[in-house]
Design a protein around this motif. Sequence first.
Motif, PDB file in Angstrom:
ATOM      1  N   MET A  13       7.939 -34.065  24.464  1.00 16.40           N
ATOM      2  CA  MET A  13       8.185 -35.375  25.071  1.00 16.40           C
ATOM      3  C   MET A  13       9.503 -35.973  24.597  1.00 16.40           C
ATOM      4  SD  MET A  13       4.640 -37.530  25.339  1.00 16.40           S
ATOM      5  CE  MET A  13       4.122 -37.306  23.650  1.00 16.40           C
ATOM      6  N   ILE A  14       9.755 -35.882  23.288  1.00 13.24           N
ATOM      7  CA  ILE A  14      10.972 -36.468  22.717  1.00 13.24           C
ATOM      8  C   ILE A  14      12.203 -35.726  23.227  1.00 13.24           C
ATOM      9  CG2 ILE A  14      12.250 -36.795  20.564  1.00 13.24           C
ATOM     10  CD1 ILE A  14       9.515 -37.371  19.234  1.00 13.24           C
ATOM     11  N   GLU A  15      12.154 -34.398  23.210  1.00 12.84           N
ATOM     12  CA  GLU A  15      13.302 -33.620  23.672  1.00 12.84           C
ATOM     13  C   GLU A  15      13.579 -33.884  25.149  1.00 12.84           C
ATOM     14  OE1 GLU A  15      12.333 -29.590  22.589  1.00 12.84           O
ATOM     15  OE2 GLU A  15      13.186 -29.842  20.586  1.00 12.84           O
ATOM     16  N   LYS A  16      12.550 -34.034  25.936  1.00  9.93           N
ATOM     17  CA  LYS A  16      12.735 -34.295  27.364  1.00  9.93           C
ATOM     18  C   LYS A  16      13.325 -35.691  27.584  1.00  9.93           C
ATOM     19  CE  LYS A  16      10.252 -34.540  31.731  1.00  9.93           C
ATOM     20  NZ  LYS A  16       8.940 -34.557  32.361  1.00  9.93           N
ATOM     21  N   ALA A  17      12.834 -36.683  26.846  1.00 11.60           N
ATOM     22  CA  ALA A  17      13.292 -38.059  27.033  1.00 11.60           C
ATOM     23  C   ALA A  17      14.736 -38.256  26.583  1.00 11.60           C
ATOM     24  CB  ALA A  17      12.382 -39.020  26.280  1.00 11.60           C
TER      25      ALA A  17
END
Length: 162
Positions: A13-17
């Motif tokens: 989630m963090i890498e995508k955001a």
Amino acid sequence: MPTATMLDQATSMIEKAWGQPVEILEALAVRRPIEDPLLRSAMSAHAGLATTEHSVSAHQKRLHALTRPGYVPTFYELPQITSSAADLRLAHAEGRTQLQAIRRLVEAREGVTPPHQSPAARQAQAAVARSEHAPQSPAQVPEQPGPAPVAELPAPGAGPRR
């Protein structure tokens, strides 16, 4: 195929955001915390989730050792089994809470930062928003009604008028 852990989900989630690997984002969160406070919060929750994942793993190993197939626990090991199971449930609950916090931070980032705006456009938009809330000069202040008249109260102990 192993299932994704809570830490894997949070990392994804963090890498995508933020569009970068977590290792780079960790360095950015430490070096420039003021520029992106959501990133700093997300990375802090991510670090807490990593600790919780290690705790879950340790509790699972302990519980599996005490309840392995073919092993009959002794009487004094029963409280250890109960304690390990409770600790494991608590660690899972903490992990879910931290994952939910990361999810909310990612949602907040998506709500604050539209993908089509550059940082300069966002700063200009923020400046316009601040100028709308700036105090107005006395010439621009619309006339406001004066204070409401106060009804005259009788003096204390005077009693009702006749």
